[in-house]
Design an enzyme around this catalytic site. Structure first.
Site, PDB file in Angstrom:
ATOM      1  N   ALA A 137      68.605  53.230  14.083  1.00 10.12           N
ATOM      2  CA  ALA A 137      68.236  54.467  14.803  1.00 10.12           C
ATOM      3  C   ALA A 137      67.052  54.181  16.123  1.00 10.12           C
ATOM      4  CB  ALA A 137      66.885  54.646  14.670  1.00 10.12           C
ATOM      5  N   ASP A 173      67.945  46.549  32.435  1.00 10.61           N
ATOM      6  CA  ASP A 173      67.238  46.007  31.148  1.00 10.61           C
ATOM      7  C   ASP A 173      67.793  44.957  30.252  1.00 10.61           C
ATOM      8  OD1 ASP A 173      65.595  46.411  29.443  1.00 10.61           O
ATOM      9  OD2 ASP A 173      66.498  48.140  28.186  1.00 10.61           O
ATOM     10  N   GLU A 201      70.028  58.936  15.320  1.00 12.07           N
ATOM     11  CA  GLU A 201      70.410  57.891  14.498  1.00 12.07           C
ATOM     12  C   GLU A 201      72.088  56.663  14.348  1.00 12.07           C
ATOM     13  OE1 GLU A 201      68.917  59.156   9.626  1.00 12.07           O
ATOM     14  OE2 GLU A 201      70.887  59.971  10.635  1.00 12.07           O
TER      15      GLU A 201
END
Length: 733
Positions: free
Chosen positions: A379, A496, A384
């Site tokens: 998810a 990130d 999803e």
């Protein structure tokens, strides 16, 4: 009557050895029993015969046991690094009774039609050597890109050549990756003028794919800080605007879809002096400037009119793609540089007035009928994540990952969701997740990427704790670094980078993923620290990015160091249970994560280099890739491991552990973590205080008798928690 002693010796010297014994002419007169795996059935033998299946070399002494060839090597593994392969294996289960076991490597390339094998040519290098290897590993370099190879590692010993029962080997099949081209080696000077030099060069000896472009860097000699870079698709260039009678340095490198190769060596070329041009040529040159000046003035007037029109119409200055014709030449500006057609440079989708235009330019639209969703595998923030087969016209069906946008989305959510596709669609590298396309014309909106069987790296490592060799882990680190080098080269800052955003396929190839610009970084509130500019993953972020939102490739290098730590600790959480505020404070006070258990010293030194406070002192991704390549080629450099006591000294002020942990004795500590059954074992093994226990490793726990993996992990985690509780007393490293 007793015989004299001398007579006794003489009698013994002429004693005939019975069956099962022998007397060599080179030995003492006494008879010797036949050595293992040999026999004699007659008296008076001077040597024993080897049993069937056992052999003796002519150079072997007669009292040496008969031996046989070894069995095949065991547990062979391969680690592919672009066009190099590192092979590693364990010694044969049966050495044949000899100590002179060595290994030979047979390399064969599978032909394009996959019907037959070809011997590897002489350009393939084996480090340290191809035959008579005494160590259990070899690096095979200079292979072809995108090629299937099979390697046979054969074990031999001193008697292998005496028989021919079939070779004893283990076979490995590998496929090399995309690879950057080798450096350009042939560069020559063409015509030159007082203000220009023509440079020509040849394609690299090993292009490793289709050359997409060349990058030419040049500068005036001794003026290296001020240089010019030009990109082109041809193998020649006219560099103009140069100074007369001056020496210029030229370096050239080629790029394939796998990225740039290394720069060529420096080539020095000199422009012509002033007096080389004749008056006639000069006059012609002056006259030729007239139409150029006229054209320049005309273009300037037109541009001024266009700018004035834009300002009067109230439009914001920008670059609009929507009004371009498909065949129109495209010129982009990036960091003040003009980027020419065909040059791969990252373009921020937010610079488009219409974000949908960016999606359609960088991502291919896929008909929803080509996709079948079979199962949910995760998810995301927007919906999803599923998997299933993709069937494209004229292509074989293959598995893909499918990100879906949940129903009831806002237009901003749709734009942010597809923004990741606009970014990902610009990348083309074997260590970057590949975008197959998007579905935007029907619902649900989808992003289709390649399928990575082993999922995210952090979860994969936790599931396989301790199951990989150091070389395999270094291979994973190398894949991450190679992908980040590519992103850095094209001007993209990830922001990130973490093990959770690295995906792993079935061949243990690691690929950088997660390029969304607006996302929830983790489920728990402690994972991201909210600032005025958005959310930041504190545990992975460089200090300057936290304090000043200064995100650069150097801040990505800091994050890479944290990801390295995650890999070498098999998915441990950086800084454990420390709060974000504690992490910020500790890092600002020069605290750095300790070396993971069993981590090679050289890798921990690289982590520490990535965590330099001065971002200009951190290594570049290019340097990181080069270092990891050297380590893979020289595995012995990975043998020295981080001393566990060093890790404690980074966290704990000596003598303060007992007070900070809250435990006064071993018994109190073990009972507190419900491991009281081991109290007697710890005490009997000499671990009688909390300070002594704080230095323990997993191997120490095994020696104590804690053999259950779950118990080992629980105890080690408790020791780490003791150390973390002392962050306010941290000794700067």
């Amino acid at each position: 009557m007793l015989l004299p002693a001398m007579a006794i010796v003489r009698v013994r010297a002429h004693t005939v050895c019975r069956a099962g014994f022998f007397r060599s002419v080179l030995q003492t007169p006494a008879c010797s029993k036949c050595p293992p795996h040999s026999f004699t059935r007659v008296q008076g033998s001077v040597a024993c015969t080897c049993e069937e299946g056992y052999y003796r070399r002519d150079s072997d002494p007669p009292n040496m046991a008969c031996t046989r060839p070894p069995s095949a090597p065991r547990n062979a593994i391969s680690n592919v690094n672009e066009t190099s392969v590192f092979l590693e294996w364990a010694v044969p289960e049966e050495t044949g009774g000899r100590k002179d076991v060595s290994y030979n490597i047979l390399c064969r390339k599978i032909s394009v039609d996959s019907r037959h094998y070809e011997e590897c040519d002489s350009t393939v290098r084996f480090l340290p050597q191809r035959n008579s290897l005494r160590n259990n590993s070899v690096m095979v370099a200079d292979l072809l890109a995108h090629t299937n190879y099979t390697f046979e590692v054969e074990a031999v010993n001193g008697v292998s050549e005496l028989i021919n029962p079939g070779r004893q080997f283990v076979s490995l099949n590998v496929t090399t990756n995309q690879a950057a081209p080798s450096p350009v080696s042939v560069v020559r000077k063409g015509n030159s003028g007082k203000n220009s030099i023509s440079v020509l060069w040849q394609e690299p000896d090993r292009p490793n794919g289709i050359i997409l472009e060349y990058e030419i860097k040049y500068f005036e000699k001794d003026q290296e800080t001020s240089y010019t870079i030009i990109k082109c698709k041809e193998t020649e260039l006219l560099a103009d605007g140069l100074k007369p009678s001056s020496v210029y340095i030229f370096q050239i490198r080629a790029r394939t879809s796998a990225g740039y190769g290394g720069f060529s060596r420096r080539f020095e070329f000199k422009t012509s002096p002033y007096f080389c041009s004749t008056p006639t040529v000069a006059a012609s040159s002056d006259r030729s400037q007239v139409p150029i000046v006229a054209v320049a003035i005309t273009v300037g007037v037109i541009l001024l009119a266009l700018v004035t029109g834009l300002l009067l119409s109230g439009r914001r200055c920008g670059y609009s793609k929507a009004k371009q014709e498909p065949d129109e030449e495209k010129i982009h500006f990036h960091n003040g540089h003009i980027m020419y057609p065909g040059v791969r440079t990252y373009i921020d989708p937010h610079t488009y007035e219409d974000p949908n235009q960016a999606v359609h330019e960088f991502a291919k639209e896929i008909d929803v009928s080509c996709i079948t969703i079979e199962r949910v595998i995760g998810a995301g923030e927007f919906g999803e994540v599923c998997s299933g087969p993709l069937r494209l016209p004229g292509k074989k069906e293959f598995p893909v990952a499918i990100k879906t946008l949940k129903a009831g989305y806002t237009e901003r959510q749709r734009r942010d969701f597809l923004g990741e596709a606009s970014i990902m669609g610009q990348f083309d590298h074997p260590n970057i997740i590949h975008l197959e396309g998007v579905v935007t014309k029907t619902k649900p909106v989808m992003i289709i990427t390649e399928y990575m069987e082993n999922g995210s790296l952090d979860t994969f490592l936790k599931k396989n704790d301790g199951q990989f060799t150091v070389i395999q882990l270094v291979g994973m680190l190398r894949g991450m670094a190679s992908g980040m080098r590519y992103l850095s080269d094209i001007g993209y800052v990830h922001r990130d980078l973490a093990a959770r955003n690295i995906l792993v396929n079935s061949n243990l190839v690691c690929k950088v993923s997660d390029f969304g610009l607006s996302r929830v970084l983790e489920d728990d509130a402690e994972a991201a620290y909210t600032t005025r500019g958005g959310k930041i993953p504190i545990r992975w972020t460089a200090p300057e990015a936290i304090a000043f939102r200064k995100f650069t490739s150097a801040s990505d290098v800091w994050s890479y160091g944290i990801a390295m730590w995650e890999v070498m600790s098999y998915g441990e959480r950086p800084y454990w249970e420390m709060s974000n505020q504690d992490v910020i404070k500790a890092v600002e006070e020069s605290y750095r994560l300790p070396g993971p258990m069993d981590c090679p010293v050289v890798l921990y030194h690289l982590m520490m280099a990535c965590w330099q406070k001065d971002r200009n002192s951190r290594p570049k991704f290019e340097e990181i890739v080069c270092l990891l390549d050297k380590l893979i080629r020289n595995p012995s450099s990975l043998k020295a491991l981080v001393n566990s006591s060093h890790r404690v000294s980074n966290l704990v002020e000596p003598g303060s552990l007992r007070e900070a942990s809250g435990y006064q004795s071993i018994e109190e500590w073990l009972n507190g973590i419900k491991m009281g059954r081991y109290v007697e074992l710890f005490m009997d093994s000499g671990y009688t205080s909390v300070e002594v226990v704080s230095h323990m490793t997993v191997d120490d726990l095994r020696r104590v008798g804690v053999n259950l993996a779950g118990h080992q992990k629980k105890i080690i985690n408790s020791i780490q928690e003791m150390r973390v509780s002392l962050v306010n007393n941290t000794i700067p490293i």
